[in-house]
Scaffold this motif. Structure first.
Motif, mmCIF file in Angstrom:
data_model
loop_
_atom_site.group_PDB
_atom_site.id
_atom_site.type_symbol
_atom_site.label_atom_id
_atom_site.label_comp_id
_atom_site.label_asym_id
_atom_site.label_seq_id
_atom_site.Cartn_x
_atom_site.Cartn_y
_atom_site.Cartn_z
ATOM 1 N N LEU A 199 0.841 -1.194 0.000
ATOM 2 C CA LEU A 199 0.000 0.000 0.000
ATOM 3 C C LEU A 199 0.876 1.245 0.000
ATOM 4 N N VAL A 200 0.551 2.185 -0.900
ATOM 5 C CA VAL A 200 1.319 3.426 -0.979
ATOM 6 C C VAL A 200 0.814 4.438 0.045
ATOM 7 N N GLY A 201 -0.481 4.489 0.258
ATOM 8 C CA GLY A 201 -1.069 5.454 1.169
ATOM 9 C C GLY A 201 -0.941 5.034 2.624
ATOM 10 N N PRO A 202 -1.615 5.781 3.504
ATOM 11 C CA PRO A 202 -1.555 5.483 4.940
ATOM 12 C C PRO A 202 -2.217 4.155 5.278
ATOM 13 N N CYS A 203 -1.694 3.516 6.288
ATOM 14 C CA CYS A 203 -2.224 2.218 6.723
ATOM 15 C C CYS A 203 -3.080 2.437 7.956
ATOM 16 N N ASN A 204 -4.391 2.530 7.747
ATOM 17 C CA ASN A 204 -5.293 2.750 8.872
ATOM 18 C C ASN A 204 -6.022 1.450 9.244
ATOM 19 N N GLN A 205 -6.921 1.561 10.225
ATOM 20 C CA GLN A 205 -7.605 0.377 10.758
ATOM 21 C C GLN A 205 -8.398 -0.361 9.694
ATOM 22 N N SER A 206 -9.153 0.379 8.879
ATOM 23 C CA SER A 206 -10.011 -0.276 7.883
ATOM 24 C C SER A 206 -9.189 -0.990 6.811
ATOM 25 N N VAL A 207 -8.101 -0.363 6.377
ATOM 26 C CA VAL A 207 -7.256 -0.983 5.351
ATOM 27 C C VAL A 207 -6.587 -2.232 5.905
ATOM 28 N N ALA A 208 -6.083 -2.133 7.138
ATOM 29 C CA ALA A 208 -5.414 -3.281 7.754
ATOM 30 C C ALA A 208 -6.379 -4.438 7.967
ATOM 31 N N ASP A 209 -7.606 -4.140 8.356
ATOM 32 C CA ASP A 209 -8.592 -5.195 8.599
ATOM 33 C C ASP A 209 -9.024 -5.879 7.313
ATOM 34 N N ASN A 210 -9.014 -5.139 6.204
ATOM 35 C CA ASN A 210 -9.442 -5.713 4.928
ATOM 36 C C ASN A 210 -8.349 -6.519 4.249
ATOM 37 N N ASP A 211 -7.113 -6.366 4.711
ATOM 38 C CA ASP A 211 -5.999 -7.100 4.105
ATOM 39 C C ASP A 211 -5.896 -8.476 4.754
ATOM 40 N N THR A 212 -6.340 -9.498 4.035
ATOM 41 C CA THR A 212 -6.334 -10.864 4.580
ATOM 42 C C THR A 212 -5.022 -11.596 4.305
ATOM 43 N N THR A 213 -4.096 -10.938 3.600
ATOM 44 C CA THR A 213 -2.825 -11.601 3.267
ATOM 45 C C THR A 213 -1.792 -11.483 4.371
ATOM 46 N N ILE A 214 -2.036 -10.618 5.355
ATOM 47 C CA ILE A 214 -1.071 -10.394 6.424
ATOM 48 C C ILE A 214 -1.680 -10.853 7.742
ATOM 49 N N THR A 215 -0.871 -11.424 8.599
ATOM 50 C CA THR A 215 -1.346 -11.893 9.896
ATOM 51 C C THR A 215 -0.301 -11.568 10.951
ATOM 52 N N GLY A 216 -0.605 -11.880 12.204
ATOM 53 C CA GLY A 216 0.331 -11.613 13.287
ATOM 54 C C GLY A 216 1.532 -12.543 13.229
ATOM 55 N N CYS A 217 2.602 -12.135 13.921
ATOM 56 C CA CYS A 217 3.832 -12.935 13.880
ATOM 57 C C CYS A 217 3.657 -14.277 14.592
ATOM 58 N N PHE A 218 2.920 -14.291 15.694
ATOM 59 C CA PHE A 218 2.714 -15.552 16.403
ATOM 60 C C PHE A 218 1.875 -16.525 15.577
ATOM 61 N N PRO A 219 0.720 -16.098 15.013
ATOM 62 C CA PRO A 219 -0.020 -17.020 14.134
ATOM 63 C C PRO A 219 0.808 -17.471 12.934
#
Length: 248
Positions: A185-205
């Motif tokens: 993503l080129v623009g800012p990474c806000n809550q809605s964008v992060a929640d819609n991105d299913t390709t990224i997950t937490g480090c522990f999972p």
């Protein structure tokens, strides 16, 4: 004599590989103890982490011990076979037997105490999230270590992006998340964008997923090592008995 010579050659080759592997592990163990920027220092910087995790800081010593043990095993196996030394072959057999018994005991302990391990990871997760919300974006060391971890594993936070809510970074950049939470993503990474991105997950999972996906490989490697140890003990005992019967 042909079979005896073949067993000797296999003993030398097999233990030569063990000797080289031991040297490599020993080198890694020494490097871990010398490298202050490794992941071990990252664990040490997490406040309120479970006390049991302090034992992980000794992993360098564990690698050094394992490497030294493999060096001894490889040396005894090679020299015992080449020199046809009954003493060295017997020592080789005893050490490998002790290691095999210790591995079996360790596997049993892991199976029995797995619920305790899950509880430990839960406590560590709580401490890691508190560490992020307190120091990420405010403490350069903690921020750099988390960024390095997230870049390497391609993950975001310990559990997910919500771990950064309330952190110094979150407050400083008007409720934005780190760019690792919105890859590409080129623009800012806000809550809605992060929640819609299913390709990224937490480090522990992510780590847990990697372990689950490779469980069969891990079990296969463990069984393969056990089989090699049994074969090594059998060959060492055959050589020992043949040397003894030849009146060496």
């Amino acid at each position: 004599m042909g079979c005896f010579g073949f067993l000797k050659a296999m003993m030398v080759v097999f233990n030569g590989i063990i000797f080289l592997a031991g040297a490599a592990i020993l080198g890694v163990g020494i490097w871990v103890k010398v490298d202050s920027g490794s992941i071990l220092s990252f664990l040490g910087k997490i406040e309120n982490a479970p006390a049991e995790l302090s034992q992980l800081l000794n992993v360098g010593y564990l690698l050094i011990a394992i490497g030294a043990l493999l060096l001894v095993i490889g040396f005894l196996g090679c020299c015992g076979a080449v020199k046809e030394s009954k003493c060295m072959l017997l020592l080789f057999f005893i050490i490998v037997l002790v290691v095999f018994i210790a591995e079996v005991a360790g596997a049993v302990v892991i199976l029995v105490f797995r619920p305790l391990a899950d509880e430990l990871f839960t406590k560590f997760g709580e401490a890691a999230v508190k560490n992020i919300r307190k120091d990420y974006g405010g403490n350069p060391d903690v921020t750099g270590l988390w960024n390095s971890t997230m870049n390497t594993l391609q993950c975001c936070g310990f559990y997910n992006s919500s771990d950064f809510v309330g952190s110094p970074y979150y407050e400083k950049y008007d409720q934005q998340f780190p760019p690792q939470c919105c890859p590409g993503l080129v623009g800012p990474c806000n809550q809605s964008v992060a929640d819609n991105d299913t390709t990224i997950t937490g480090c522990f999972p992510k780590i847990k997923q990697l372990i689950d996906e490779n469980t069969s490989v891990i079990v296969g490697v463990a069984l393969g090592i056990a089989a090699l140890e049994i074969c090594a003990m059998a060959v060492a005992m055959i050589l020992y008995c043949r040397i003894k019967s030849r009146g060496d």
